[in-house]
Design an enzyme around this catalytic site. Structure first.
Site, PDB file in Angstrom:
ATOM      1  N   TRP A 280       0.919  -1.173  -0.096  1.00 25.64           N
ATOM      2  CA  TRP A 280       0.091   0.054  -0.028  1.00 25.64           C
ATOM      3  C   TRP A 280       0.791   1.190   0.194  1.00 25.64           C
ATOM      4  O   TRP A 280       0.423   2.253   0.266  1.00 25.64           O
ATOM      5  CB  TRP A 280      -0.825  -0.008   1.243  1.00 25.64           C
ATOM      6  CG  TRP A 280      -2.073  -1.009   1.212  1.00 25.64           C
ATOM      7  CD1 TRP A 280      -3.351  -0.611   0.540  1.00 25.64           C
ATOM      8  CD2 TRP A 280      -2.255  -2.321   1.390  1.00 25.64           C
ATOM      9  NE1 TRP A 280      -4.109  -1.636   0.721  1.00 25.64           N
ATOM     10  CE2 TRP A 280      -3.488  -2.657   1.189  1.00 25.64           C
ATOM     11  CE3 TRP A 280      -1.438  -3.273   1.874  1.00 25.64           C
ATOM     12  CZ2 TRP A 280      -4.073  -4.071   1.021  1.00 25.64           C
ATOM     13  CZ3 TRP A 280      -1.633  -4.437   2.046  1.00 25.64           C
ATOM     14  CH2 TRP A 280      -2.888  -4.980   1.623  1.00 25.64           C
ATOM     15  N   CYS A 315      -7.121  -4.698  -1.642  1.00 27.34           N
ATOM     16  CA  CYS A 315      -8.031  -5.301  -1.322  1.00 27.34           C
ATOM     17  C   CYS A 315      -8.962  -5.968  -2.567  1.00 27.34           C
ATOM     18  O   CYS A 315      -9.197  -7.128  -2.392  1.00 27.34           O
ATOM     19  CB  CYS A 315      -8.877  -4.606  -0.428  1.00 27.34           C
ATOM     20  SG  CYS A 315     -10.010  -3.269  -1.389  1.00 27.34           S
ATOM     21  N   HIS A 374     -13.695  -0.773   0.748  1.00 26.18           N
ATOM     22  CA  HIS A 374     -13.012  -1.901   1.143  1.00 26.18           C
ATOM     23  C   HIS A 374     -13.594  -3.149   0.600  1.00 26.18           C
ATOM     24  O   HIS A 374     -14.893  -3.234   0.563  1.00 26.18           O
ATOM     25  CB  HIS A 374     -12.847  -2.227   2.655  1.00 26.18           C
ATOM     26  CG  HIS A 374     -12.055  -3.682   2.900  1.00 26.18           C
ATOM     27  ND1 HIS A 374     -11.109  -3.796   2.456  1.00 26.18           N
ATOM     28  CD2 HIS A 374     -12.222  -4.486   4.022  1.00 26.18           C
ATOM     29  CE1 HIS A 374     -10.565  -4.887   2.629  1.00 26.18           C
ATOM     30  NE2 HIS A 374     -11.223  -5.376   3.552  1.00 26.18           N
ATOM     31  N   ASP A 397     -12.838 -12.690   4.382  1.00 26.34           N
ATOM     32  CA  ASP A 397     -11.812 -11.467   3.889  1.00 26.34           C
ATOM     33  C   ASP A 397     -10.319 -11.837   3.967  1.00 26.34           C
ATOM     34  O   ASP A 397      -9.865 -12.227   5.047  1.00 26.34           O
ATOM     35  CB  ASP A 397     -12.097 -10.316   4.911  1.00 26.34           C
ATOM     36  CG  ASP A 397     -11.289  -8.932   4.352  1.00 26.34           C
ATOM     37  OD1 ASP A 397     -10.604  -9.160   3.346  1.00 26.34           O
ATOM     38  OD2 ASP A 397     -11.695  -8.001   4.854  1.00 26.34           O
ATOM     39  N   TYR A 561      -6.367   4.952  -0.773  1.00 23.45           N
ATOM     40  CA  TYR A 561      -7.694   4.506  -0.897  1.00 23.45           C
ATOM     41  C   TYR A 561      -8.023   3.962   0.691  1.00 23.45           C
ATOM     42  O   TYR A 561      -9.360   3.852   1.027  1.00 23.45           O
ATOM     43  CB  TYR A 561      -8.099   3.419  -1.863  1.00 23.45           C
ATOM     44  CG  TYR A 561      -7.668   2.082  -1.592  1.00 23.45           C
ATOM     45  CD1 TYR A 561      -8.926   1.209  -0.841  1.00 23.45           C
ATOM     46  CD2 TYR A 561      -6.735   1.479  -1.794  1.00 23.45           C
ATOM     47  CE1 TYR A 561      -8.734  -0.226  -0.623  1.00 23.45           C
ATOM     48  CE2 TYR A 561      -6.381   0.140  -1.360  1.00 23.45           C
ATOM     49  CZ  TYR A 561      -7.474  -0.543  -0.755  1.00 23.45           C
ATOM     50  OH  TYR A 561      -7.156  -2.023  -0.501  1.00 23.45           O
TER      51      TYR A 561
END
Length: 732
Positions: A280, A315, A374, A397, A561
């Site tokens: 990220w 994600c 997300h 997830d 984000y």
């Protein structure tokens, strides 16, 4: 059937754990017992000459089991449902004196009580829920069997043998890879834990190999197509390999709860050398930027061949690949996007945003973050480990956010349990509940060290939860499956239930008003196009009979984000005087030069406006993110759109920016139409156009889609797609 061992393993078991589908241990072809006469010849008894599995795409085994789309030459069936095999013997079969059975074996250390060695008896009638084989036809030397697997058997690749009984022992066929049989979960079987009773839902959530993933911002929802490619060559074997890499015991691979939990850990590489390494930080020098991927196939095949994590994902990449894994194995699954998703580090149902006394955000104290969106997955299954009513869609997830039982994974957590606040039910329900239900708490950090709660926003988090609609590319709002409407009695009850079951609220916000002032503030951001100037418009309304003065502060940040700020590119303070019952509008110009040099992966700009009413000392605070509008890749085709016929695909892109794009990669994908392809262009000058042509030969008919992405050193998240209708090959 189990391999002998001289020593016990760890003093507790006689054989090692059976954790690899790929590992093998062939049973003996002849197992003789007691004294055998000197003249014994196995050829004098019933001998197997050949085994036919009817495994072509057009055979009923694959058509009836909905496995005809897999690019795989082996027999692939779904559990709990019968399929046909034919055995050719050396002489006609006589059931009065000939005894044989089919055997299925998986792993290196098969045991009958673990379900890894399955002797299938020949029976007069098949029984629901049990393994069995029924003779449905005898013709000369051939016998055709209807074989039925158990609806809770292990999912994986089984080796198949035929064993014939003689007075002196068993004669078994030799290992033959051509008879290997894959057994998958079966959403069409009522007794299977993943049974889904709606045919259109099964077509969408199991058989659809192209999806749409939603991203962007609540006020500016964007979508992109994703090639799941669960039927592509090598993908099924890779999904089984992923479970092998997790050292998942084969005996647990028939349980969708365990399979989905292992998958959520293995799709990320945080602590187990899983499929995708996350990043990220906007630095992707040693891999592929997350925005460049067009689907899951490249990622999974690279992981299998390199046996190392593939760089890089965020994600939506984790969710896309996890969806492929689940659908490929037969578990109904979909990708879900939650707009304004709370990453609440201590799951206390509050995101604390600390402000300085002048209204600026204190980044040192503010640890929680609000992700603009997300993506996670939902998988469909029963939950026999929970009370009745909590089966159905489960949140799983694979984005590595928080540690769960020692590993970075999340779920399965019942969506129904989350909605009603029953966060005591495994797995990880408190974390998911916080993602969709947390409150935003604005707190002023005083210079004397005290903290004062200023205002509360209970509606910002979990603003909208969506997935792709069934049978189309549109958006489906599923927010009401996760939460009751704000202000309803049921919503308050769900929150109280969650608190009762241990979801903690650290800071007392009772009595804090959402707004105590007559002054109301809001702001809007004009449609912002990459490389152009735009305006932020702040509006103030005074609903009272008193004159007020307001000191306001606007901060513009380049942000990930995930809501984490990289750099502030704009800050402006201004004062506003509001007459009684008046309305005022302030405009702040944002120049392209202020943000272009620092843009991140997804071109997100985050604006934070705070205002203090001088007369009442009330603090008003609002924040919004925007996604800059970026150019698109254009895809065109020439030639007949027919299975087996050549078709030219042209990809085109024009650089609209005032700067040269360097190290440009364009990727092209389309399951059933083309294997994933890519092409590099060293540079694209301002207003210049590049074109790339490829010859494709579709092999799947029906509605298909071509998907393209472009990434460069300074511009990413550029996509294009084209819908196709591929015709069947005309019959001669």
């Amino acid at each position: 059937m189990s391999e002998s061992s001289e020593t016990a393993f760890g003093g507790r078991r006689a054989i090692p754990p059976n954790t690899s589908n790929a590992a093998e241990n062939d049973p003996p072809t002849v197992e003789l017992q007691g004294l055998v006469p000197r003249g014994f010849n196995p050829q004098d008894y019933l001998n197997v000459m050949n085994v036919h599995l009817f495994k072509e795409r057009w055979d009923s085994n694959k058509v009836d089991h909905h496995t005809d789309k897999y690019s795989n030459n082996q027999l692939i069936v779904r559990r709990g449902q019968s399929f046909y095999i034919q055995i050719d013997f050396n002489r006609p079969y006589d059931p009065r004196r000939d005894f044989f059975r089919v055997e299925y074996v998986i792993g290196r250390y098969p045991q009958e009580n673990k379900g890894t060695y399955v002797p299938v008896p020949v029976v007069s009638e098949l029984q629901s829920g049990k393994w069995g084989a029924k003779v449905v036809m005898k013709e000369d030397r051939s016998v055709r069997l209807s074989v039925q697997s158990s609806p809770d058997c292990i999912v994986g690749k089984f080796r198949m043998y035929v064993a014939v009984w003689t007075p002196y022992g068993v004669i078994r066929t030799a290992r033959n890879p051509a008879t290997d049989t894959y057994i998958l979960f079966n959403p069409w079987c009522e007794e299977d834990a993943v049974y889904l009773d709606n045919e259109k839902e099964r077509e969408e959530y199991v058989l659809n190999d192209i999806g749409v993933i939603f991203y962007g911002d609540f006020n500016d929802i964007k979508s992109r197509s994703w090639s799941y490619g669960q039927f592509e060559e090598g993908i099924l074997d890779t999904c089984l390999y992923v479970m092998d890499r997790a050292n998942m015991d084969l005996s647990g691979r028939g349980n969708p709860i365990k399979v989905s939990r292992v998958g959520s850990a293995m799709i990320n590489a945080k602590d187990d050398e899983g499929v995708i390494a996350g990043s990220w930080d906007n630095v992707y020098a040693y891999g592929v930027p997350p925005s460049a991927w067009t689907g899951s196939v490249d990622i999974l095949l690279e992981y299998k061949s390199s046996q190392k994590p593939v760089r890089y994902g965020q994600c939506w990449v984790f969710a896309g690949v996890f969806n492929t894994f689940l659908r490929c194995l037969g578990i109904p699954a979909r990708v879900v996007t939650n707009y304004f998703s709370a990453h609440d580090n201590d799951a206390n149902l509050q995101l604390d945003i600390f402000l300085e006394e002048d209204g600026n955000v204190n980044s040192k104290l503010t640890k929680d973050s609000v992700w603009n969106y997300h993506c996670w997955n939902e998988a469909w299954m029963t939950r026999p480990d929970l009370p009745v009513g909590f089966g159905g869609w489960q949140v799983v997830d694979s984005t590595p956010q928080e540690n769960s039982d020692g590993m970075y994974r999340c779920g399965p957590a019942s969506v129904q349990a989350i909605k009603h606040g029953h966060v005591c039910f495994q797995f990880d329900a408190p974390f998911v509940f916080a993602e969709v239900n947390s409150d935003l708490v604005y707190i002023t950090a005083k210079k004397d060290g005290t903290h004062v709660v200023e205002t509360l926003d209970t509606t910002h988090i979990g603003k909208l939860i969506v997935t792709k609609e069934i049978g189309g590319d549109g958006i489906k709002d599923i927010t009401d499956t996760y939460k009751f409407q704000e202000g309803q009695e049921e919503e308050r009850l769900a929150l109280e239930t969650a608190l009762m079951y241990g979801a903690k609220k650290a800071r007392n916000t009772e009595g804090v008003l959402k707004s105590r002032s007559d002054v109301h503030m809001n702001f809007e951001v004009e449609n912002a196009v990459l490389g152009r100037d735009f305006k932020v418009i702040i509006t103030f309304r005074n609903n009272g009979s008193t004159r007020y003065t307001v000191a306001a502060y606007l901060s513009g940040n380049i942000s990930f984000y995930t809501g984490v700020s990289k750099a502030e590119f704009k800050n402006e303070t201004f004062n506003v005087t509001l007459e009684p019952l008046s309305f005022k509008r302030e405009e702040v110009l944002i120049g392209a030069g202020e943000y272009m040099g620092q843009l991140l992966e997804q071109a997100f700009l985050h604006f934070f406006v705070t205002a203090r009413v001088n007369e009442t000392r009330d603090v008003l605070a609002k924040q919004k993110s925007i996604v800059l509008t970026v150019p698109k890749v254009i895809i065109k085709v020439r030639g007949a759109q027919v299975v087996g016929s050549d078709m030219v695909v042209m990809v085109e892109f024009t650089n609209p920016l005032k700067e040269t794009l360097r190290n440009v990669w364009i990727r092209l994908d389309g399951p059933g139409v083309t294997k994933p392809l890519r092409r590099m262009f060293r540079e694209i000058r301002p207003n210049a156009t590049v074109q790339w042509e490829e010859l494709c030969r579709p092999w799947v008919s029906g509605p298909r889609k071509l998907i393209a992405s472009l990434t460069s050193d300074s511009l990413r998240h550029v996509y294009g797609e084209l819908d196709l209708q591929i015709q069947r090959r005309p019959s001669m």
